[in-house]
Scaffold this motif. Structure first.
Motif, PDB file in Angstrom:
ATOM      1  N   ILE A  29     -13.768   2.602  -1.753  1.00 44.76           N
ATOM      2  CA  ILE A  29     -13.929   3.617  -0.713  1.00 44.76           C
ATOM      3  C   ILE A  29     -14.118   2.944   0.643  1.00 44.76           C
ATOM      4  CG2 ILE A  29     -15.364   5.517   0.113  1.00 44.76           C
ATOM      5  CD1 ILE A  29     -16.032   6.076  -2.844  1.00 44.76           C
ATOM      6  N   VAL A  30     -14.930   1.905   0.668  1.00 46.55           N
ATOM      7  CA  VAL A  30     -15.197   1.198   1.919  1.00 46.55           C
ATOM      8  C   VAL A  30     -13.924   0.540   2.445  1.00 46.55           C
ATOM      9  CG1 VAL A  30     -16.487  -0.701   2.956  1.00 46.55           C
ATOM     10  CG2 VAL A  30     -17.612   0.839   1.352  1.00 46.55           C
ATOM     11  N   LEU A  31     -13.163  -0.091   1.558  1.00 48.39           N
ATOM     12  CA  LEU A  31     -11.902  -0.708   1.972  1.00 48.39           C
ATOM     13  C   LEU A  31     -10.938   0.344   2.512  1.00 48.39           C
ATOM     14  CD1 LEU A  31     -10.131  -3.227   2.167  1.00 48.39           C
ATOM     15  CD2 LEU A  31      -9.395  -2.757  -0.176  1.00 48.39           C
ATOM     16  N   GLY A  32     -10.886   1.494   1.876  1.00 44.51           N
ATOM     17  CA  GLY A  32     -10.032   2.580   2.353  1.00 44.51           C
ATOM     18  C   GLY A  32     -10.426   3.051   3.744  1.00 44.51           C
ATOM     19  N   VAL A  33     -11.721   3.190   3.970  1.00 40.85           N
ATOM     20  CA  VAL A  33     -12.197   3.631   5.282  1.00 40.85           C
ATOM     21  C   VAL A  33     -11.910   2.574   6.338  1.00 40.85           C
ATOM     22  CG1 VAL A  33     -14.275   4.208   6.597  1.00 40.85           C
ATOM     23  CG2 VAL A  33     -13.925   5.174   4.333  1.00 40.85           C
ATOM     24  N   ILE A  34     -12.088   1.305   5.994  1.00 41.79           N
ATOM     25  CA  ILE A  34     -11.790   0.226   6.937  1.00 41.79           C
ATOM     26  C   ILE A  34     -10.311   0.249   7.313  1.00 41.79           C
ATOM     27  CG2 ILE A  34     -11.601  -2.287   7.176  1.00 41.79           C
ATOM     28  CD1 ILE A  34     -14.217  -2.461   5.534  1.00 41.79           C
ATOM     29  N   LEU A  35      -9.432   0.405   6.319  1.00 45.89           N
ATOM     30  CA  LEU A  35      -8.008   0.470   6.610  1.00 45.89           C
ATOM     31  C   LEU A  35      -7.656   1.707   7.432  1.00 45.89           C
ATOM     32  CD1 LEU A  35      -6.383  -0.775   3.304  1.00 45.89           C
ATOM     33  CD2 LEU A  35      -6.472  -1.940   5.499  1.00 45.89           C
ATOM     34  N   LEU A  36      -8.333   2.820   7.196  1.00 49.00           N
ATOM     35  CA  LEU A  36      -8.116   4.011   8.012  1.00 49.00           C
ATOM     36  C   LEU A  36      -8.445   3.741   9.475  1.00 49.00           C
ATOM     37  CD1 LEU A  36      -9.534   6.885   5.801  1.00 49.00           C
ATOM     38  CD2 LEU A  36      -7.203   6.652   6.614  1.00 49.00           C
ATOM     39  N   VAL A  37      -9.568   3.103   9.709  1.00 49.54           N
ATOM     40  CA  VAL A  37      -9.992   2.817  11.082  1.00 49.54           C
ATOM     41  C   VAL A  37      -9.035   1.829  11.750  1.00 49.54           C
ATOM     42  CG1 VAL A  37     -11.822   1.776  12.473  1.00 49.54           C
ATOM     43  CG2 VAL A  37     -12.396   3.368  10.639  1.00 49.54           C
ATOM     44  N   VAL A  38      -8.700   0.758  11.032  1.00 52.09           N
ATOM     45  CA  VAL A  38      -7.786  -0.238  11.597  1.00 52.09           C
ATOM     46  C   VAL A  38      -6.409   0.378  11.862  1.00 52.09           C
ATOM     47  CG1 VAL A  38      -6.568  -2.396  11.121  1.00 52.09           C
ATOM     48  CG2 VAL A  38      -8.993  -2.208  10.595  1.00 52.09           C
ATOM     49  N   GLY A  39      -5.939   1.191  10.938  1.00 50.27           N
ATOM     50  CA  GLY A  39      -4.659   1.862  11.130  1.00 50.27           C
ATOM     51  C   GLY A  39      -4.681   2.820  12.301  1.00 50.27           C
ATOM     52  N   PHE A  40      -5.790   3.501  12.502  1.00 53.44           N
ATOM     53  CA  PHE A  40      -5.913   4.426  13.629  1.00 53.44           C
ATOM     54  C   PHE A  40      -5.939   3.682  14.957  1.00 53.44           C
ATOM     55  CE2 PHE A  40      -8.526   6.977  16.550  1.00 53.44           C
ATOM     56  CZ  PHE A  40      -7.731   8.112  16.616  1.00 53.44           C
ATOM     57  N   SER A  52       1.013   3.153  10.881  1.00 55.70           N
ATOM     58  CA  SER A  52       0.901   4.266   9.942  1.00 55.70           C
ATOM     59  C   SER A  52       0.799   3.797   8.494  1.00 55.70           C
ATOM     60  CB  SER A  52       2.089   5.208  10.097  1.00 55.70           C
ATOM     61  OG  SER A  52       3.284   4.535   9.796  1.00 55.70           O
ATOM     62  N   ILE A  53       1.328   2.615   8.171  1.00 53.29           N
ATOM     63  CA  ILE A  53       1.247   2.118   6.790  1.00 53.29           C
ATOM     64  C   ILE A  53      -0.203   1.827   6.409  1.00 53.29           C
ATOM     65  CG2 ILE A  53       1.691  -0.288   7.390  1.00 53.29           C
ATOM     66  CD1 ILE A  53       3.007   1.499   4.275  1.00 53.29           C
ATOM     67  N   LEU A  54      -0.991   1.290   7.345  1.00 51.52           N
ATOM     68  CA  LEU A  54      -2.411   1.049   7.062  1.00 51.52           C
ATOM     69  C   LEU A  54      -3.150   2.368   6.888  1.00 51.52           C
ATOM     70  CD1 LEU A  54      -3.334  -1.899   9.427  1.00 51.52           C
ATOM     71  CD2 LEU A  54      -2.916  -1.955   6.980  1.00 51.52           C
ATOM     72  N   TRP A  55      -2.785   3.358   7.686  1.00 46.90           N
ATOM     73  CA  TRP A  55      -3.388   4.683   7.591  1.00 46.90           C
ATOM     74  C   TRP A  55      -3.118   5.276   6.205  1.00 46.90           C
ATOM     75  CZ3 TRP A  55      -6.756   7.439  10.262  1.00 46.90           C
ATOM     76  CH2 TRP A  55      -6.800   8.796  10.096  1.00 46.90           C
ATOM     77  N   THR A  56      -1.864   5.167   5.743  1.00 49.36           N
ATOM     78  CA  THR A  56      -1.484   5.716   4.447  1.00 49.36           C
ATOM     79  C   THR A  56      -2.187   4.989   3.306  1.00 49.36           C
ATOM     80  OG1 THR A  56       0.675   6.272   5.358  1.00 49.36           O
ATOM     81  CG2 THR A  56       0.475   6.240   2.962  1.00 49.36           C
ATOM     82  N   ILE A  57      -2.201   3.670   3.340  1.00 48.06           N
ATOM     83  CA  ILE A  57      -2.871   2.889   2.294  1.00 48.06           C
ATOM     84  C   ILE A  57      -4.365   3.186   2.292  1.00 48.06           C
ATOM     85  CG2 ILE A  57      -3.454   0.546   1.551  1.00 48.06           C
ATOM     86  CD1 ILE A  57      -0.702  -0.324   2.623  1.00 48.06           C
TER      87      ILE A  57
END
Length: 51
Positions: A2-13, A18-23
């Motif tokens: 979950i933490v990795l997903g949230v980190i990738l969401l923030v970095v992608g934003f 968009s690929i980081l956002w999706t992952i």
């Protein structure tokens, strides 16, 4: 997960990739699903609890 997903969401934003956002969304959803399954007592990957 979950933490990795949230980190990738923030970095992608922040970066606009968009690929980081999706992952990030996929990882966060998988992590939440595993967490819920472990919390209600289902064995996840042979474990009674998933952290």
């Amino acid at each position: 997960m979950i933490v990795l997903g949230v980190i990738l969401l923030v970095v992608g934003f922040v970066t606009g990739l968009s690929i980081l956002w999706t992952i990030g969304i996929v990882l966060a959803l998988i992590g939440i699903a595993l967490w819920v399954m472990g919390a209600v007592g289902h064995e996840v990957a042979g474990r009674r609890h998933y952290w």
